[in-house]
Every structure is written in C-alpha cells, then in structure tokens.
Design a protein around this motif. Structure first.
Motif, PDB file in Angstrom:
ATOM      1  N   ARG A   1      -1.701  -5.159  -3.884  1.00  0.00           N
ATOM      2  CA  ARG A   1      -1.050  -4.185  -4.751  1.00  0.00           C
ATOM      3  C   ARG A   1      -2.042  -3.603  -5.753  1.00  0.00           C
ATOM      4  O   ARG A   1      -2.076  -2.396  -5.989  1.00  0.00           O
ATOM      5  CB  ARG A   1       0.110  -4.837  -5.505  1.00  0.00           C
ATOM      6  N   GLU A   2      -2.900  -4.478  -6.331  1.00  0.00           N
ATOM      7  CA  GLU A   2      -3.889  -4.004  -7.294  1.00  0.00           C
ATOM      8  C   GLU A   2      -4.886  -3.056  -6.636  1.00  0.00           C
ATOM      9  O   GLU A   2      -5.296  -2.057  -7.224  1.00  0.00           O
ATOM     10  CB  GLU A   2      -4.613  -5.197  -7.929  1.00  0.00           C
ATOM     11  N   TYR A   3      -5.262  -3.359  -5.374  1.00  0.00           N
ATOM     12  CA  TYR A   3      -6.193  -2.489  -4.652  1.00  0.00           C
ATOM     13  C   TYR A   3      -5.555  -1.120  -4.414  1.00  0.00           C
ATOM     14  O   TYR A   3      -6.187  -0.077  -4.606  1.00  0.00           O
ATOM     15  CB  TYR A   3      -6.569  -3.121  -3.315  1.00  0.00           C
ATOM     16  N   ALA A   4      -4.264  -1.125  -4.013  1.00  0.00           N
ATOM     17  CA  ALA A   4      -3.569   0.140  -3.762  1.00  0.00           C
ATOM     18  C   ALA A   4      -3.446   0.960  -5.047  1.00  0.00           C
ATOM     19  O   ALA A   4      -3.625   2.173  -5.035  1.00  0.00           O
ATOM     20  CB  ALA A   4      -2.182  -0.143  -3.165  1.00  0.00           C
ATOM     21  N   GLU A   5      -3.146   0.281  -6.150  1.00  0.00           N
ATOM     22  CA  GLU A   5      -3.023   0.984  -7.427  1.00  0.00           C
ATOM     23  C   GLU A   5      -4.366   1.576  -7.861  1.00  0.00           C
ATOM     24  O   GLU A   5      -4.437   2.696  -8.366  1.00  0.00           O
ATOM     25  CB  GLU A   5      -2.491   0.026  -8.495  1.00  0.00           C
ATOM     26  N   ASP A   6      -5.442   0.800  -7.639  1.00  0.00           N
ATOM     27  CA  ASP A   6      -6.781   1.289  -7.985  1.00  0.00           C
ATOM     28  C   ASP A   6      -7.142   2.505  -7.135  1.00  0.00           C
ATOM     29  O   ASP A   6      -7.724   3.476  -7.635  1.00  0.00           O
ATOM     30  CB  ASP A   6      -7.806   0.167  -7.776  1.00  0.00           C
ATOM     31  N   LEU A   7      -6.778   2.448  -5.856  1.00  0.00           N
ATOM     32  CA  LEU A   7      -7.073   3.557  -4.942  1.00  0.00           C
ATOM     33  C   LEU A   7      -6.345   4.826  -5.384  1.00  0.00           C
ATOM     34  O   LEU A   7      -6.926   5.915  -5.414  1.00  0.00           O
ATOM     35  CB  LEU A   7      -6.646   3.165  -3.524  1.00  0.00           C
ATOM     36  N   ARG A   8      -5.071   4.673  -5.751  1.00  0.00           N
ATOM     37  CA  ARG A   8      -4.299   5.838  -6.204  1.00  0.00           C
ATOM     38  C   ARG A   8      -4.876   6.412  -7.500  1.00  0.00           C
ATOM     39  O   ARG A   8      -4.956   7.633  -7.670  1.00  0.00           O
ATOM     40  CB  ARG A   8      -2.829   5.441  -6.404  1.00  0.00           C
ATOM     41  N   ALA A   9      -5.288   5.513  -8.402  1.00  0.00           N
ATOM     42  CA  ALA A   9      -5.850   5.970  -9.681  1.00  0.00           C
ATOM     43  C   ALA A   9      -7.160   6.723  -9.458  1.00  0.00           C
ATOM     44  O   ALA A   9      -7.396   7.790 -10.046  1.00  0.00           O
ATOM     45  CB  ALA A   9      -6.075   4.784 -10.606  1.00  0.00           C
ATOM     46  N   ARG A  10      -8.020   6.186  -8.585  1.00  0.00           N
ATOM     47  CA  ARG A  10      -9.294   6.835  -8.299  1.00  0.00           C
ATOM     48  C   ARG A  10      -9.071   8.206  -7.663  1.00  0.00           C
ATOM     49  O   ARG A  10      -9.753   9.179  -7.987  1.00  0.00           O
ATOM     50  CB  ARG A  10     -10.135   5.968  -7.358  1.00  0.00           C
ATOM     51  N   GLN A  11      -8.112   8.282  -6.753  1.00  0.00           N
ATOM     52  CA  GLN A  11      -7.855   9.554  -6.085  1.00  0.00           C
ATOM     53  C   GLN A  11      -7.300  10.587  -7.063  1.00  0.00           C
ATOM     54  O   GLN A  11      -7.614  11.785  -6.956  1.00  0.00           O
ATOM     55  CB  GLN A  11      -6.882   9.332  -4.909  1.00  0.00           C
TER      56      GLN A  11
ATOM     57  N   VAL B   1       0.829  -1.208   0.000  1.00  0.00           N
ATOM     58  CA  VAL B   1       0.000   0.000   0.000  1.00  0.00           C
ATOM     59  C   VAL B   1       0.860   1.255   0.000  1.00  0.00           C
ATOM     60  O   VAL B   1       0.532   2.262  -0.604  1.00  0.00           O
ATOM     61  CB  VAL B   1      -0.947  -0.010   1.217  1.00  0.00           C
ATOM     62  N   SER B   2       2.041   1.195   0.671  1.00  0.00           N
ATOM     63  CA  SER B   2       2.911   2.368   0.686  1.00  0.00           C
ATOM     64  C   SER B   2       3.685   2.531  -0.605  1.00  0.00           C
ATOM     65  O   SER B   2       4.395   3.498  -0.795  1.00  0.00           O
ATOM     66  CB  SER B   2       3.891   2.259   1.857  1.00  0.00           C
TER      67      SER B   2
END
Length: 347
Positions: free
Chosen positions: A100-110, A70-71
């Motif tokens: 990792r996919e969840y973290a990447e999705d979160l960053r993309a959405r933000q 996540v970091s």
C-alpha cells in the motif's frame, strides 16, 4: 495397565474431531493449550491438500492482496468498498502495508511529475520506467559493427536487448550548459547519461558536477573530439585515457562507457579503449534535435531498448534550446508508449 487406559480415555475426551480409521499418534497438550494431533507417517497434513497446493493458494492470496492495494480498493465485511472504523484505513499486515505504501508513493510521484509536465509545456506526463532488471541483459556487438578480434574487445551496440518498453537518453560533448535543462530533467525525473569531451567541459566543470549530484553518470567522449580512425594507437589511447583521468580527477570515478566522436572507430580504437578500462561502447539508434528526430533504422521509429543520442546544444546550433529538444524526445517516446530508463541500470 490401568494407568494406560485412563490416559487413553482422557485423550479421547479431549479430541472432538471425527475419528479416523487409521491409527493416530496423540500428544498430551500442555496446560492452557488446545489439543494437538499428528497425522500418521506418510500422510500429508490436511484433508486432500498437498503442500504444493497450499503454497499455490498462498501465492494467489498474496497476489490478490497486492492487486487490491495497488488499485486503491478496500472492502468491508459485506463486500462493499469501504474503510475501517470511523473512516480509518483497516489494519494491514506487513506485506500488505508495504504494498500500500509503495502504491501511495507511486501515485504521489506521478502527481508531482504531472504538474511538472504541465509547467514544461508537455500535454502528456512522461511514463515512469519499470524497476531495473535483476538480471542484466547480455550485450553483444551489433551485426556489421564488428572488428577483427571483436570477442576480446568492448561490445559496440545501438540497442539494449530488453522486454521492457523503454528507451535510453544520452547527451554528448558539453558545449551548451543550460541551467533550464538541469531543472527540467530534475523536475520531470528523467534519467539520462552524459558523454563528455574535455575541450568543452573545462569551460565549466561545476555545471557537470551539478549534473552528477543529480544522479547522472558522466562518461567518456575523448579529450578533443577528434576523428579516431586516422589516429595512431598511441594518440587514440591518449584521447581516451586522458579523458578517463580528467573525469576521475574532477568527478571521482573512472568511466566504464565510451562513445567515439561521430560514432567512428576502428579496431585500434577499441583496443585503446579497453586498455583504458572501458567495458562497453554504446552508439545510438536515433538522434533528438530541438524540432525533430533522425533515425538509423529503415522504419524511422523507436524500438524496445533503443539508445537515443542528443547533444549539449542551444540556439547557436539548433532551431531551439535544450529544453525544446527534451520536449521533442519525450513527446515521441510517450506517444509511442515508451518510458525513458537509466542506461546504467541495464548494463
């Protein structure tokens, strides 16, 4: 007897570990497999490790992996930040890959929301709400809002009990039908709940169908927005059940939430609402306008789980537009560290 000794000698040759004093139970290895040794009965596997300790180590390991992913950090063999061969990401097991996919999705959405916030005149990006709670809060009627026999009637509340730093946005009646409002809420991914009155909604049922298609739940605010406590049980029931019928016919589902006009009700109102299939009566803790907010509480501030009321209004009624109202509410919530969450996720 000779055969038994030979077997015992063969087994000892296979075992290269340090011998134990206690008697051990050996198992003949299959062809191509390493030797296996069973611990004595009553003794835990491993040296000085309990099953509980092993599980704890596993949980700690999973937590470390999740935190690392996540970091956005990864490490090479020397402990330095790095990546796999030829600049590729290292291979990850299924749990790590999902994180990792969840973290990447979160960053993309933000990133998308940050760009939208700028377009809509917000200096700060609205905060994302946490996932919906697995266990829903227990709803009770706010002290001082009870009627006789309240325990058998739908609860009336202004705030939802939660540890999450979230508030809930609700929009009443249906007078203003602003396309810009729909676009803004979709662009910013802000959830909200609508409470509709038919005498206003019927001018353009299609507008609210667009809203529903974007995931907004449409709830009951009576047919004609009348002052309910002055009406008989029969007339109150017609106002509430009649709106239930309209929403079911036009939008396919009977609401479970009801908000009385002006927030006024009596025992007859709640009895009528229950008979129409209503499960809860959310009121509000604060109200948003195009250029300011008003408060129910003495400290004039937001609190965890507060329900915010606003209306479908424009320049004819306000000193501004519905998008101005959204900016006012979001600026206040974001400055105080609150995210806007979906009301139905907590009910």
């Amino acid at each position: 007897m000779r055969q038994v000794r030979q077997n015992e000698q063969s087994r000892r040759k296979l075992w290269t570990g340090e011998p134990r004093k206690e008697e051990s139970r050996w198992e003949e290895p299959r062809k191509g497999e390493p030797p296996r040794r069973e611990p004595p009965a009553g003794r835990p596997r491993g040296k000085g490790k309990s099953r509980k300790g092993t599980l704890a180590a596993g949980v700690l390991s999973t937590t470390i992996v999740a935190t690392t992913i996540v970091s956005g950090c990864s490490f090479d063999g020397a402990g330095r930040g790095g990546s796999g061969a030829h600049g590729q990401q290292p291979e990850l097991g299924p749990p790590a890959r999902v994180l990792r996919e969840y973290a990447e999705d979160l960053r993309a959405r933000q990133a998308v929301r940050a760009a939208a916030a700028k377009r809509w005149g917000l200096k700060r990006t609205p905060l994302l709400a946490p996932p919906a709670p697995a266990v829903k809060p227990r709803l009770t009627t706010r002290k001082g809002f009870e009627v006789k026999g309240q325990a058998q009637l739908p609860p009336v509340f202004t705030t939802i009990p939660t540890k999450h730093k979230v508030v809930f946005l609700t929009v009443d009646d249906g007078a203003e039908k602003s396309p810009a409002f729909l676009r803004m809420m979709s662009d910013l991914q802000i959830p909200y709940t609508a409470f509709l009155s038919d005498y206003l909604v019927k001018e353009d049922y299609g507008y609210f169908k667009q809203m529903q298609d974007r995931g907004v739940v449409l709830n009951n605010h009576t047919l004609n927005h009348r002052y309910m406590p002055k009406l008989s049980y029969k007339k109150q029931r017609r106002e509430i059940c009649g709106m239930q019928d309209v929403i079911e016919k036009r939008y396919g589902k009977r609401p479970e939430l009801f908000r009385p006009p002006y927030g006024n009700y009596n025992r007859t109102t709640l009895r009528a609402a229950k008979s129409c299939g209503i499960k809860a009566v959310p009121l509000w803790a604060s109200e948003g306008f195009a250029d300011h907010m008003e408060w129910r509480e003495w400290d004039k501030d937001l609190h965890r789980g507060d329900i915010i009321l606003t209306h479908f209004r424009g320049r004819a009624d306000w000193n501004g537009t519905m998008t101005d109202m959204v900016r006012t509410v979001l600026k206040k919530a974001t400055a105080k560290g609150y995210a806007i969450a979906r009301l139905e996720d907590y009910l």
